[in-house]
Design a protein around this motif. Structure first.
Motif, PDB file in Angstrom:
ATOM      1  N   GLY B   3       0.807  -1.210   0.000  1.00  0.00           N
ATOM      2  CA  GLY B   3       0.000   0.000   0.000  1.00  0.00           C
ATOM      3  C   GLY B   3       0.836   1.254   0.000  1.00  0.00           C
ATOM      4  N   VAL B   4       0.128   2.331   0.053  1.00  0.00           N
ATOM      5  CA  VAL B   4       0.757   3.643  -0.071  1.00  0.00           C
ATOM      6  C   VAL B   4       1.049   4.202   1.313  1.00  0.00           C
ATOM      7  CG1 VAL B   4       0.357   6.000  -0.846  1.00  0.00           C
ATOM      8  CG2 VAL B   4      -0.404   4.079  -2.250  1.00  0.00           C
ATOM      9  N   ALA B  20      -3.763  15.966   9.673  1.00  0.00           N
ATOM     10  CA  ALA B  20      -3.633  15.416   8.315  1.00  0.00           C
ATOM     11  C   ALA B  20      -3.563  13.892   8.365  1.00  0.00           C
ATOM     12  CB  ALA B  20      -2.399  15.998   7.622  1.00  0.00           C
ATOM     13  N   VAL B  21      -2.785  13.360   9.314  1.00  0.00           N
ATOM     14  CA  VAL B  21      -2.674  11.904   9.441  1.00  0.00           C
ATOM     15  C   VAL B  21      -4.040  11.303   9.755  1.00  0.00           C
ATOM     16  CG1 VAL B  21      -1.692  10.036  10.836  1.00  0.00           C
ATOM     17  CG2 VAL B  21      -0.217  11.916  10.061  1.00  0.00           C
ATOM     18  N   ARG B  22      -4.763  11.911  10.716  1.00  0.00           N
ATOM     19  CA  ARG B  22      -6.108  11.416  11.072  1.00  0.00           C
ATOM     20  C   ARG B  22      -7.024  11.402   9.858  1.00  0.00           C
ATOM     21  NH1 ARG B  22      -8.697  12.085  16.152  1.00  0.00           N
ATOM     22  NH2 ARG B  22     -10.652  11.369  15.293  1.00  0.00           N
ATOM     23  N   ALA B  23      -7.015  12.510   9.132  1.00  0.00           N
ATOM     24  CA  ALA B  23      -7.925  12.623   7.983  1.00  0.00           C
ATOM     25  C   ALA B  23      -7.544  11.634   6.889  1.00  0.00           C
ATOM     26  CB  ALA B  23      -7.906  14.053   7.439  1.00  0.00           C
ATOM     27  N   VAL B  27      -9.745   8.307   5.261  1.00  0.00           N
ATOM     28  CA  VAL B  27     -10.082   7.968   3.872  1.00  0.00           C
ATOM     29  C   VAL B  27      -9.299   6.744   3.393  1.00  0.00           C
ATOM     30  CG1 VAL B  27     -10.790  10.316   3.286  1.00  0.00           C
ATOM     31  CG2 VAL B  27      -8.423   9.607   2.845  1.00  0.00           C
ATOM     32  N   GLY B  28      -8.690   6.030   4.354  1.00  0.00           N
ATOM     33  CA  GLY B  28      -8.076   4.757   4.016  1.00  0.00           C
ATOM     34  C   GLY B  28      -6.653   4.844   3.508  1.00  0.00           C
ATOM     35  N   LEU B 224      -8.034  14.411  -0.388  1.00  0.00           N
ATOM     36  CA  LEU B 224      -7.070  13.509   0.257  1.00  0.00           C
ATOM     37  C   LEU B 224      -7.120  12.103  -0.347  1.00  0.00           C
ATOM     38  CD1 LEU B 224      -7.538  14.648   3.960  1.00  0.00           C
ATOM     39  CD2 LEU B 224      -5.897  15.487   2.262  1.00  0.00           C
ATOM     40  N   THR B 225      -8.245  11.746  -0.956  1.00  0.00           N
ATOM     41  CA  THR B 225      -8.333  10.410  -1.554  1.00  0.00           C
ATOM     42  C   THR B 225      -7.417  10.276  -2.768  1.00  0.00           C
ATOM     43  OG1 THR B 225     -10.272  11.071  -2.825  1.00  0.00           O
ATOM     44  CG2 THR B 225     -10.682   9.903  -0.770  1.00  0.00           C
ATOM     45  N   ALA B 226      -6.805  11.383  -3.190  1.00  0.00           N
ATOM     46  CA  ALA B 226      -5.806  11.306  -4.267  1.00  0.00           C
ATOM     47  C   ALA B 226      -4.716  10.305  -3.922  1.00  0.00           C
ATOM     48  CB  ALA B 226      -5.179  12.680  -4.497  1.00  0.00           C
TER      49      ALA B 226
END
Lengths: 83, 228
Positions: B3-4, B20-23, B27-28, B224-226
């Protein structure tokens, strides 16, 4: 080598809005001063040793290019004096 | 571990790194904070330059962090196609470091502004905006004193010609107006792309409009899902 002080003055380019200067002008006017305009600038005094004034100016200019000024919004000038 | 892994770069004075980490996790996206002095981990697949007040906004907001050695690594990664996004102070760092064009400077109001704003999605064919349609209006908050986008006239013409404006401040109907411009930004620009579409900066905070329990909007999650 000679000791120099290079004075780098960084100011906003003409036409770039300066809200801090406008606010300062308003505060001066509130104090009763009469003025047409006010501009602000940052001045950096850099002490350095160089073989001659031209090289001192060149080094200070590079400092302005790489950090002290942001070329998108700023102009700068450099003045060198022996110290 | 597959994974990324997104590196959220923490400078001295960053303060939106945990958000930012939480968000991102919401979104996975696997994300971790990376201290600037430690350099980028070898498995970095994405980079966030988070918000905050790095180095006290000394000289200019973002000026010091932009010259931090880790930014050479960030630029090199960006050149290889690693997605990089700068948010708020991260946007200021991104523009100061030359990742993106223009500059972010003192708001026209000369005030710190913390408020929800609306953004028009100007391009939907980038990784940052694939979740939206062009012309969509999203609500995301701003929190900055130096968010006014400035750019020289010819550079602005190039920016528009190259279609590198990602978001513009707009009203509820998507009209780009002076009244909807919170900070006096040139051409209402709120976010721009770098030379590659995988590099972007924006002043509004998508990570503050991602978690459903945080408030009024989750519109920022799509940005963020980018990284997903």
């Amino acid at each position: 080598m000679t000791d120099y002080t290079a004075t780098v003055t960084v100011r906003l380019k003409r036409g770039v809005l300066d809200p801090e200067a406008e606010t300062t002008q308003q505060a001066l006017e509130r104090l009763g001063f009469d003025l047409d305009d006010l501009r602000s600038a940052d001045r950096f005094e850099v002490d350095l040793d160089a073989p001659d004034a031209d090289e001192a100016a060149e080094r200070a200019g590079e400092m302005a290019e790489r950090l002290l000024a942001n070329p998108t919004i700023h102009d700068y000038d450099v003045a060198v004096a022996e110290r | 571990m597959g994974g990324v892994t997104v590196a959220v770069v923490q400078f001295g004075g960053s303060n939106c790194d945990r958000d930012a980490v939480r968000a991102l996790e919401h979104v996975g996206v696997d994300a971790e904070r990376v201290w600037h002095g430690d350099g980028l981990p070898a498995d970095t697949d994405g980079i966030v330059l988070p918000g905050g007040f790095s180095y006290g906004d000394y000289l200019r907001a973002g000026a010091m962090a932009a010259r931090d050695p880790i930014m050479d690594e960030v630029r090199a990664a960006a050149d290889e196609g690693v997605p990089v996004i700068g948010i708020c102070n991260g946007a200021q760092i991104g523009s100061e470091s030359g990742l993106t064009p223009g500059a972010f400077t003192t708001n026209a109001s000369a005030r710190f502004q913390c408020e929800p704003v609306r953004l028009r999605v100007e391009r939907a064919d980038t990784p940052w905006t694939a979740a939206y349609d062009e012309g969509d209006v999203i609500e995301v908050p701003i929190a900055h004193g130096e968010g006014r986008f400035e750019i020289g006239e010819s550079a602005h013409a190039d920016l528009v010609a190259d279609d590198r404006v990602l978001f513009r401040y707009c009203d509820a109907e998507g009209n780009v107006t002076d009244a909807a411009n919170p900070n006096g930004s040139t051409d209402n620009v709120a976010g721009v792309l770098g030379e590659r579409e995988t590099v972007a900066v924006l002043m509004p905070h998508p990570e503050r409009a991602t978690l459903p329990d945080l408030g009024r909007s989750t519109d920022g999650a799509g940005i963020l899902t980018a990284f997903a």
